[in-house]
Scaffold this active site. Structure first.
Site, PDB file in Angstrom:
ATOM      1  N   CYS A   7      33.979  38.232  38.310  1.00 12.03           N
ATOM      2  CA  CYS A   7      34.487  38.651  37.001  1.00 12.03           C
ATOM      3  C   CYS A   7      35.242  37.470  36.394  1.00 12.03           C
ATOM      4  CB  CYS A   7      35.333  39.920  37.108  1.00 12.03           C
ATOM      5  SG  CYS A   7      36.819  39.762  38.118  1.00 12.03           S
ATOM      6  N   ASN A  10      39.159  37.524  38.721  1.00 17.40           N
ATOM      7  CA  ASN A  10      39.084  37.900  40.146  1.00 17.40           C
ATOM      8  C   ASN A  10      40.367  38.596  40.629  1.00 17.40           C
ATOM      9  OD1 ASN A  10      38.701  36.237  43.376  1.00 17.40           O
ATOM     10  ND2 ASN A  10      37.796  38.153  42.716  1.00 17.40           N
ATOM     11  N   CYS A  12      40.889  42.064  39.036  1.00 19.13           N
ATOM     12  CA  CYS A  12      40.681  43.487  38.702  1.00 19.13           C
ATOM     13  C   CYS A  12      39.290  43.980  39.143  1.00 19.13           C
ATOM     14  CB  CYS A  12      40.848  43.722  37.195  1.00 19.13           C
ATOM     15  SG  CYS A  12      42.471  43.251  36.550  1.00 19.13           S
ATOM     16  N   ARG A  13      38.251  43.607  38.384  1.00 20.72           N
ATOM     17  CA  ARG A  13      36.934  44.193  38.607  1.00 20.72           C
ATOM     18  C   ARG A  13      36.234  43.716  39.874  1.00 20.72           C
ATOM     19  NH1 ARG A  13      34.791  42.473  32.874  1.00 20.72           N
ATOM     20  NH2 ARG A  13      36.241  40.807  33.431  1.00 20.72           N
ATOM     21  N   SER A  14      36.112  42.397  40.059  1.00 22.12           N
ATOM     22  CA  SER A  14      35.339  41.944  41.228  1.00 22.12           C
ATOM     23  C   SER A  14      36.027  42.241  42.568  1.00 22.12           C
ATOM     24  CB  SER A  14      34.904  40.474  41.104  1.00 22.12           C
ATOM     25  OG  SER A  14      35.984  39.604  40.966  1.00 22.12           O
ATOM     26  N   ASP A 121      36.620  45.291  30.822  1.00 28.65           N
ATOM     27  CA  ASP A 121      37.760  44.599  31.425  1.00 28.65           C
ATOM     28  C   ASP A 121      39.008  45.487  31.310  1.00 28.65           C
ATOM     29  OD1 ASP A 121      39.760  42.929  32.174  1.00 28.65           O
ATOM     30  OD2 ASP A 121      39.065  41.229  30.992  1.00 28.65           O
TER      31      ASP A 121
END
Ligand code: 4NP
Length: 150
Positions: A7, A10, A12-14, A121
């Site tokens: 993301c 690195n 939050c999402r990934s 995001d």
């Protein structure tokens, strides 16, 4: 099989994608995550990502943010990008067709198309945005895992 989730930051999402994929795939799969920016390098995931994962029994608190590196394009077999903007950045870093072939949109791999293929995001949002991201990543992981282990 080596999988890298990517993301922007690195944090939050990934990291969530990494935790979810690790929980659903056999240990023979190596799973890591990275960001396209190094702003948060060395940091643990965002507290909201950690607490959302914990709610579902996943501990992502020990992960550390790192930027994606040229060697990742050689070492990993597949690079899952969390949104189109990340995908475009990652594609622009690839050195050849062999590397470009590894790069896919995570949600597209799970059958989502168009605008639906971006994991939104949650960084500027609230806990419910993290919950939404978790549910999206978790649902997508089920079809990705089914493909990978078939
Ligand atoms: P991520 O979220 O890409 O899901 O880790 C973000 C984290 C940090 C920033 C943006 C998005 N940032 O601008 O610092």
């Amino acid at each position: 099989m080596k999988i890298l989730a990517v993301c922007l930051g690195n944090i939050c999402r990934s990291p969530l994608a990494e935790g979810i994929l690790k929980s659903k795939l056999p240990e023979s799969f190596i799973i890591d995550s990275a960001g396209t920016i190094a702003l948060h390098e060395g940091e643990h995931p965002d507290k909201r990502a950690i607490s959302t994962a914990a709610k579902y029994g996943l501990d992502i608190s020990k992960q550390r943010s790192r930027p994606i590196l040229p060697k990742d394009f050689v070492e990993f077999d597949v690079i899952y990008c969390m949104d189109l903007s990340v995908f475009e950045t990652v594609i622009s870093m690839a050195k050849n067709e062999d590397q470009r072939r590894k790069i896919v949109l995570y949600l597209e791999e799970a059958g989502f198309t168009g605008d639906q293929a971006d994991v939104p995001d949650p960084y500027w949002g609230n806990l419910s945005d993290f919950e939404n991201v978790y549910q999206l990543l978790d649902e997508a992981a089920d079809s990705i895992v089914a493909k990978l282990v078939s």
